[in-house]
Design a protein around this motif. Structure first.
Motif, PDB file in Angstrom:
ATOM      1  N   PRO A 239      14.642  84.288  16.992  1.00 18.97           N
ATOM      2  CA  PRO A 239      16.007  84.175  16.447  1.00 18.97           C
ATOM      3  C   PRO A 239      16.523  82.735  16.436  1.00 18.97           C
ATOM      4  O   PRO A 239      17.213  82.330  15.500  1.00 18.97           O
ATOM      5  CB  PRO A 239      16.851  85.055  17.384  1.00 18.97           C
ATOM      6  N   ILE A 381      24.380  84.147  31.424  1.00 25.83           N
ATOM      7  CA  ILE A 381      24.893  83.378  30.287  1.00 25.83           C
ATOM      8  C   ILE A 381      25.304  81.978  30.720  1.00 25.83           C
ATOM      9  O   ILE A 381      24.982  80.978  30.059  1.00 25.83           O
ATOM     10  CB  ILE A 381      26.093  84.107  29.625  1.00 25.83           C
ATOM     11  N   LEU A 478      24.045  82.050  21.917  1.00 24.57           N
ATOM     12  CA  LEU A 478      24.255  83.261  21.112  1.00 24.57           C
ATOM     13  C   LEU A 478      23.032  84.173  21.185  1.00 24.57           C
ATOM     14  O   LEU A 478      23.161  85.402  21.340  1.00 24.57           O
ATOM     15  CB  LEU A 478      24.532  82.867  19.658  1.00 24.57           C
ATOM     16  N   THR A 479      21.850  83.589  21.083  1.00 27.52           N
ATOM     17  CA  THR A 479      20.603  84.368  21.182  1.00 27.52           C
ATOM     18  C   THR A 479      20.479  85.027  22.545  1.00 27.52           C
ATOM     19  O   THR A 479      20.061  86.187  22.651  1.00 27.52           O
ATOM     20  CB  THR A 479      19.387  83.459  20.915  1.00 27.52           C
ATOM     21  N   ALA A 481      22.923  85.892  24.586  1.00 27.15           N
ATOM     22  CA  ALA A 481      23.926  86.950  24.747  1.00 27.15           C
ATOM     23  C   ALA A 481      23.582  88.208  23.961  1.00 27.15           C
ATOM     24  O   ALA A 481      24.056  89.302  24.294  1.00 27.15           O
ATOM     25  CB  ALA A 481      25.293  86.439  24.321  1.00 27.15           C
ATOM     26  N   THR A 482      22.755  88.056  22.937  1.00 28.61           N
ATOM     27  CA  THR A 482      22.431  89.208  22.081  1.00 28.61           C
ATOM     28  C   THR A 482      20.949  89.578  22.210  1.00 28.61           C
ATOM     29  O   THR A 482      20.590  90.508  22.920  1.00 28.61           O
ATOM     30  CB  THR A 482      22.783  88.880  20.620  1.00 28.61           C
ATOM     31  N   TRP A 483      20.096  88.810  21.572  1.00 26.29           N
ATOM     32  CA  TRP A 483      18.673  89.145  21.474  1.00 26.29           C
ATOM     33  C   TRP A 483      17.983  89.212  22.836  1.00 26.29           C
ATOM     34  O   TRP A 483      17.274  90.171  23.136  1.00 26.29           O
ATOM     35  CB  TRP A 483      17.972  88.133  20.570  1.00 26.29           C
ATOM     36  N   TRP A 484      18.179  88.164  23.669  1.00 22.56           N
ATOM     37  CA  TRP A 484      17.523  88.156  24.968  1.00 22.56           C
ATOM     38  C   TRP A 484      18.029  89.311  25.850  1.00 22.56           C
ATOM     39  O   TRP A 484      17.273  89.860  26.643  1.00 22.56           O
ATOM     40  CB  TRP A 484      17.749  86.829  25.689  1.00 22.56           C
ATOM     41  N   ASN A 485      19.284  89.661  25.671  1.00 24.17           N
ATOM     42  CA  ASN A 485      19.849  90.798  26.412  1.00 24.17           C
ATOM     43  C   ASN A 485      19.214  92.108  25.968  1.00 24.17           C
ATOM     44  O   ASN A 485      18.882  92.974  26.783  1.00 24.17           O
ATOM     45  CB  ASN A 485      21.369  90.838  26.208  1.00 24.17           C
ATOM     46  N   TRP A 486      18.987  92.235  24.667  1.00 25.60           N
ATOM     47  CA  TRP A 486      18.401  93.474  24.118  1.00 25.60           C
ATOM     48  C   TRP A 486      16.946  93.655  24.531  1.00 25.60           C
ATOM     49  O   TRP A 486      16.497  94.774  24.762  1.00 25.60           O
ATOM     50  CB  TRP A 486      18.518  93.472  22.587  1.00 25.60           C
TER      51      TRP A 486
END
Length: 490
Positions: A239, A381, A478-479, A481-486
């Motif tokens: 991402p 984060i 941003l990555t 908070a979203t992708w790495w978290n998922w």
């Protein structure tokens, strides 16, 4: 006996023609002397409770940072000098001093450079560049985008970032000459920075495409026994890579105002099509090269299934490219690699191991164990943000990517362990920050390659580089908070 007046044959010794003396570069001499002074100053300034080995190690590190940043001597000379000094001073056992060269990462670099030569021995890289420019090179926006995209594709089959930048420079220069851009024109600066920044971004997603990535993976394996595969690295970073491509395109377009005549140039597309026609259809050598590259990348992506270190597919590919009847190049050509890079890789790895073995890592890590910083690392984060900012600032001082990674990754491993944070999260973040150096020429290899052409100055990097550094931090947070978290990395 002949008469005394008889003429004797005289053997005249020809005078040796004095070659014009090579002028001494005073700035390089000053840098060399300054390095020794810095090494001695660090040793004597550090507290007495520090061990001698740690103080000498930190002194050598200070000297190496200066030499690798300003290059008073070639990179390989500094590497060998460090190797000798670590042995002479007895900082660590000889086994540790030379241990970097036993790492498979060194053979990955060797294989990668050989692959790059093999590809370059075919018209494949030029064909790719001409094809993309023929499609989108008719406008300033399309030309910048094309120059950015080309190294992203090259990164999958040309692991060496310096080679990618070096291959792209002539194509970019030829395009600028076709447009007849003036020497200090904004379009020229924009395209040169597109080569530099695009080359840096191309090392993000492919683990084998940047030395810093490889070093990080090796240090995590050495210190913690954690193995990050080619596919895992791709999964973590894709991402960031995809977002930074349009970001750098936008930043460059906004950073330089263009004259109307430099916004559209359809004749560039025609010139590139002509170049493609001259190459003709894919020849047998190119088809063989493509097949070998597909095999290598396939083996890299499937590492979790077969367990082969990425160096094995790289070396296998090099053998296949030189193999009679199968290959697309000659072994005599492929072994003419840049030995400086191999020395730099091996010594920086040894430096990292020696840094840890001498106790220097614990000393520096201990100075960063302030309560507030450890608390930041406990919040994922905030950890990502603080590591990005701190690493970017330190990278301005420790400009060489390999040195920055070797110094910082062991420290961050220790800090992450102290804070109870995930060392993979912290180290991947730090490694990416080391890779993405945009502000100073010396922060990234593509910057150095582009600057060496004389087409662009250090001052031209500052504003676009600052915006790209801010953008890189924002995109990574941003990555996270979203992708790495998922996917469970955060």
């Amino acid at each position: 006996m002949g008469s005394p007046n008889a003429k004797r044959k005289v053997h005249v010794v020809p005078s040796i023609k004095q070659s014009s003396s090579v002028p001494i570069d005073r700035s390089k001499v000053f840098t060399l002397v300054l390095g020794v002074i810095i090494m001695a100053a660090i040793y004597f300034i550090l507290p007495e409770n520090y061990s001698d080995t740690a103080k000498i190690m930190l002194g050598l590190l200070g000297m190496s940072v200066l030499y690798w940043t300003f290059e008073p001597v070639p990179l390989g000379v500094t590497a060998v000098l460090l190797l000798i000094l670590m042995t002479v001073f007895g900082i660590v056992p000889k086994e540790v001093v030379y241990s970097g060269f036993s790492s498979p990462a060194v053979f990955l670099i060797i294989g990668g450079m050989m692959l790059a030569i093999g590809v370059n021995d075919t018209p494949l890289a030029k064909r790719l560049a001409y094809f993309i420019l023929a499609k989108w090179g008719g406008t300033a926006k399309g030309l910048v985008g094309s120059i950015i995209i080309i190294p992203q594709i090259q990164a999958f089959f040309i692991p060496a970032v310096a080679v990618r930048a070096t291959l792209l420079i002539p194509v970019a220069m030829m395009t600028l000459d076709t447009i007849e851009v003036k020497e200090n024109g904004n379009l020229r600066k924009m395209i040169m920075l597109a080569v530099a920044f695009g080359g840096t971004i191309s090392g993000t997603v492919v683990m084998t495409a940047a030395i810093g990535n490889i070093l990080t993976v090796e240090l995590l394996k050495e210190f913690l026994g954690i193995q990050i595969t080619y596919f895992q690295w791709f999964l973590y970073t894709v991402p960031i890579w995809l977002l930074l491509i349009p970001v750098v395109w936008f930043v460059l377009l906004k950073s330089f105002a263009l004259q109307p005549e430099n916004k559209e140039f359809p004749h560039v597309k025609e010139e590139m099509k002509k170049k493609l026609d001259e190459l003709g259809s894919l020849n047998v050598q190119e088809k063989k090269c493509i097949a070998i590259l597909i095999l290598i990348v396939g083996l890299w992506f499937t590492e979790p299934f077969h367990g082969l270190h990425p160096s094995i597919p790289a070396l296998l590919g090099a053998i296949l490219m030189a193999f009679p009847g199968i290959g697309c190049s000659k072994w005599e050509s492929m072994v003419k690699i840049n030995f400086d890079t191999i020395l730099l890789m091996g010594v920086t790895l040894s430096l990292g191991y020696a840094f840890n073995h001498s106790g220097a890592t614990e000393l520096i890590g201990g100075s960063l164990t302030a309560g507030w910083f450890i608390d930041l690392l406990r919040s994922p984060i905030l950890a990502v943000f603080s590591v990005l900012v701190i690493t970017q600032v330190l990278h301005l001082v420790v400009a060489n990517v390999s040195t920055a990674v070797v110094i910082l990754i062991p420290i961050f491993i220790g800090l992450a362990t102290t804070a109870g944070a995930d060392p993979v999260l912290i180290c991947v973040t730090a490694s990416l920050a080391c890779l993405h150096g945009y502000i100073l020429v010396v922060e990234a290899t593509p910057n150095i390659v582009v600057h060496s052409t004389g087409q662009i100055q250090q001052k031209d990097f500052l504003i676009p580089g600052l915006w790209m550094t801010i953008a890189m931090i924002a995109v990574t947070v941003l990555t996270a908070a979203t992708w790495w978290n998922w996917i469970g990395l955060l």
